[in-house]
Design an enzyme around this catalytic site. Structure first.
Site, PDB file in Angstrom:
ATOM      1  N   GLY A  78       0.695  -1.306   0.111  1.00  0.00           N
ATOM      2  CA  GLY A  78      -0.190   0.023  -0.173  1.00  0.00           C
ATOM      3  C   GLY A  78       0.920   1.259  -0.059  1.00  0.00           C
ATOM      4  O   GLY A  78       0.193   2.451   0.189  1.00  0.00           O
ATOM      5  N   TRP A  80       2.212   2.996  -2.507  1.00  0.00           N
ATOM      6  CA  TRP A  80       2.026   3.991  -3.692  1.00  0.00           C
ATOM      7  C   TRP A  80       0.471   4.440  -3.193  1.00  0.00           C
ATOM      8  O   TRP A  80       0.371   5.740  -3.300  1.00  0.00           O
ATOM      9  CB  TRP A  80       1.886   3.173  -4.925  1.00  0.00           C
ATOM     10  CG  TRP A  80       3.431   3.207  -5.458  1.00  0.00           C
ATOM     11  CD1 TRP A  80       4.519   3.212  -5.034  1.00  0.00           C
ATOM     12  CD2 TRP A  80       3.468   3.299  -6.884  1.00  0.00           C
ATOM     13  NE1 TRP A  80       5.623   3.312  -5.812  1.00  0.00           N
ATOM     14  CE2 TRP A  80       4.884   3.169  -7.018  1.00  0.00           C
ATOM     15  CE3 TRP A  80       2.722   3.125  -8.027  1.00  0.00           C
ATOM     16  CZ2 TRP A  80       5.425   2.940  -8.093  1.00  0.00           C
ATOM     17  CZ3 TRP A  80       3.304   3.258  -9.440  1.00  0.00           C
ATOM     18  CH2 TRP A  80       4.629   3.332  -9.425  1.00  0.00           C
ATOM     19  N   ASP A 103      -4.772  -5.970  -5.629  1.00  0.00           N
ATOM     20  CA  ASP A 103      -3.756  -6.749  -5.353  1.00  0.00           C
ATOM     21  C   ASP A 103      -4.390  -8.289  -5.030  1.00  0.00           C
ATOM     22  O   ASP A 103      -5.149  -8.360  -4.438  1.00  0.00           O
ATOM     23  CB  ASP A 103      -2.640  -6.281  -4.432  1.00  0.00           C
ATOM     24  CG  ASP A 103      -1.341  -6.942  -4.868  1.00  0.00           C
ATOM     25  OD1 ASP A 103      -0.277  -6.066  -5.256  1.00  0.00           O
ATOM     26  OD2 ASP A 103      -1.044  -7.959  -4.423  1.00  0.00           O
ATOM     27  N   ASP A 119      -7.102 -10.961  -8.340  1.00  0.00           N
ATOM     28  CA  ASP A 119      -6.198 -11.335  -9.464  1.00  0.00           C
ATOM     29  C   ASP A 119      -6.700 -10.040 -10.533  1.00  0.00           C
ATOM     30  O   ASP A 119      -7.939 -10.261 -10.927  1.00  0.00           O
ATOM     31  CB  ASP A 119      -6.274 -12.597  -9.766  1.00  0.00           C
ATOM     32  CG  ASP A 119      -5.138 -12.856 -10.697  1.00  0.00           C
ATOM     33  OD1 ASP A 119      -4.510 -11.997 -11.407  1.00  0.00           O
ATOM     34  OD2 ASP A 119      -5.005 -14.064 -10.996  1.00  0.00           O
ATOM     35  N   ASP A 143       2.563  -0.924 -10.164  1.00  0.00           N
ATOM     36  CA  ASP A 143       3.739  -1.276  -9.811  1.00  0.00           C
ATOM     37  C   ASP A 143       3.998  -2.946  -9.963  1.00  0.00           C
ATOM     38  O   ASP A 143       4.694  -3.467  -9.063  1.00  0.00           O
ATOM     39  CB  ASP A 143       3.888  -0.807  -8.282  1.00  0.00           C
ATOM     40  CG  ASP A 143       5.397  -0.784  -8.161  1.00  0.00           C
ATOM     41  OD1 ASP A 143       6.182  -0.554  -9.041  1.00  0.00           O
ATOM     42  OD2 ASP A 143       5.976  -0.631  -6.822  1.00  0.00           O
ATOM     43  N   LYS A 183       5.681   0.223 -13.985  1.00  0.00           N
ATOM     44  CA  LYS A 183       6.972  -0.265 -13.958  1.00  0.00           C
ATOM     45  C   LYS A 183       7.440  -1.189 -15.069  1.00  0.00           C
ATOM     46  O   LYS A 183       6.533  -2.233 -15.302  1.00  0.00           O
ATOM     47  CB  LYS A 183       7.168  -1.048 -12.550  1.00  0.00           C
ATOM     48  CG  LYS A 183       8.381  -1.817 -12.677  1.00  0.00           C
ATOM     49  CD  LYS A 183       8.950  -2.207 -11.095  1.00  0.00           C
ATOM     50  CE  LYS A 183       7.955  -2.914 -10.294  1.00  0.00           C
ATOM     51  NZ  LYS A 183       8.447  -3.008  -8.746  1.00  0.00           N
TER      52      LYS A 183
END
Length: 227
Positions: A78, A80, A103, A119, A143, A183
Site C-alpha cells: 500500500g 503507492w 492486489d 487477481d 507497480d 514499472k
C-alpha cells in the site's frame, strides 16, 4: 513528504550466517537492514520503500492534484496508495477524489482508498474496478511485477506482459489527458510497447528514481496526457 535521506544512513549492518537461512535470503536481509529508504519508510509511516519512487515521479512530473480518481494496480502493501491518498487529499466517501487499489495480497485499510484483494487477470476484476470508479480515472498506476527468478531476460518479459495488460486497461478507463505510470524492466523487448504508448499519450518518458536500487533494471514508464 520529501525524499531527503539526511539522517537515515546508518552504519553498515552485518548479517550472521545461519544454517536455516539460504544465501539469497541472507543477501535480502542484509540489503534491507542497510537500505536507508527502508529505514526512512519505517520512521515516516510508509508501508514500503516503494513510496519514495512514486514521490520522486510526482516531484518530477507533477502528476497528482486534488480531486482525482486513481487506480493502483499491484498495490500491496500500500505504499503507492498512501502517497496518492495524501497528494490528492483523498477522504472516505468522497466520490470526486478516491483511489481504487487492487492486489492478490490483502491491503490494510488506508484513508480514502477502496481496496480489492483480487487477481487483476480474473475476468470480473476489470468490471469491479470500473464500477467502483463510478466514472473515468485520472491516473492508472501499475507497480506490478512478476516474481523474479534471477534470469534477467525472463524477468523482463514477465513484467513487460504485466505492463502491457495494465496499459490496455488504462486505455479503457482513463479520462482524456489522464496519466499512466508503470514499472518495466529494461531488456530490449519494451520498444514495441513504447511505440504503442506513444500513439496514445502526448508525452512518454522513462524515469529511474534515485530510490530505485542501482543494481535493479527497473525503470518507470511515465505516460502523460492521454490523447
Amino acid at each position: 513528504m520529501t525524499n531527503n535521506l539526511s539522517g537515515y544512513r546508518n552504519k553498515f549492518v552485518r548479517v550472521k550466517t545461519s544454517k536455516k537461512r539460504t544465501v539469497s535470503s541472507s543477501n535480502w536481509l542484509r540489503r534491507q537492514l542497510n537500505d536507508p529508504y527502508v529505514a526512512k519508510a519505517r520512521i515516516e509511516g510508509f508501508r514500503s520503500r516503494a513510496a519514495y519512487k512514486l514521490l520522486e515521479i510526482h516531484e518530477k512530473f507533477k502528476i497528482f492534484t486534488p480531486n482525482m480518481k486513481v487506480v493502483d494496480l499491484g498495490a500491496a502493501p500500500g505504499g503507492w496508495s498512501q502517497v496518492a491518498s495524501k497528494l490528492i487529499k483523498a477522504t472516505d466517501g468522497n466520490l470526486k477524489n478516491k483511489i481504487i487499489s487492487v492486489d492478490l495480497l490483502e491491503i490494510e485499510p488506508i484513508p480514502g482508498v477502496e481496496s480489492f484483494q483480487k487477481d487483476f487477470f480474473e475476468k470480473d476484476t476489470e468490471e469491479l474496478i470500473i464500477q467502483a470508479l463510478k466514472g473515468k480515472a485520472d491516473i492508472v498506476l501499475s507497480d506490478m511485477a512478476s516474481n523474479t527468478i534471477g534470469h534477467k531476460a525472463t524477468d523482463h518479459i514477465r513484467t513487460l506482459l504485466l505492463c502491457e495488460q495494465a496499459f490496455e486497461f488504462a486505455l479503457k478507463v482513463l479520462n482524456p489527458s489522464g496519466h499512466f505510470i508503470a514499472k518495466i524492466f529494461r531488456g530490449g523487448a519494451e520498444n514495441e510497447l513504447l511505440n504503442k504508448v506513444k500513439r496514445e499519450f502526448s508525452t512518454v518518458k522513462h524515469f529511474k528514481p534515485s530510490s530505485s536500487r542501482k543494481e535493479s533494471t527497473e525503470i518507470y514508464l511515465v505516460a502523460l496526457n492521454r490523447k
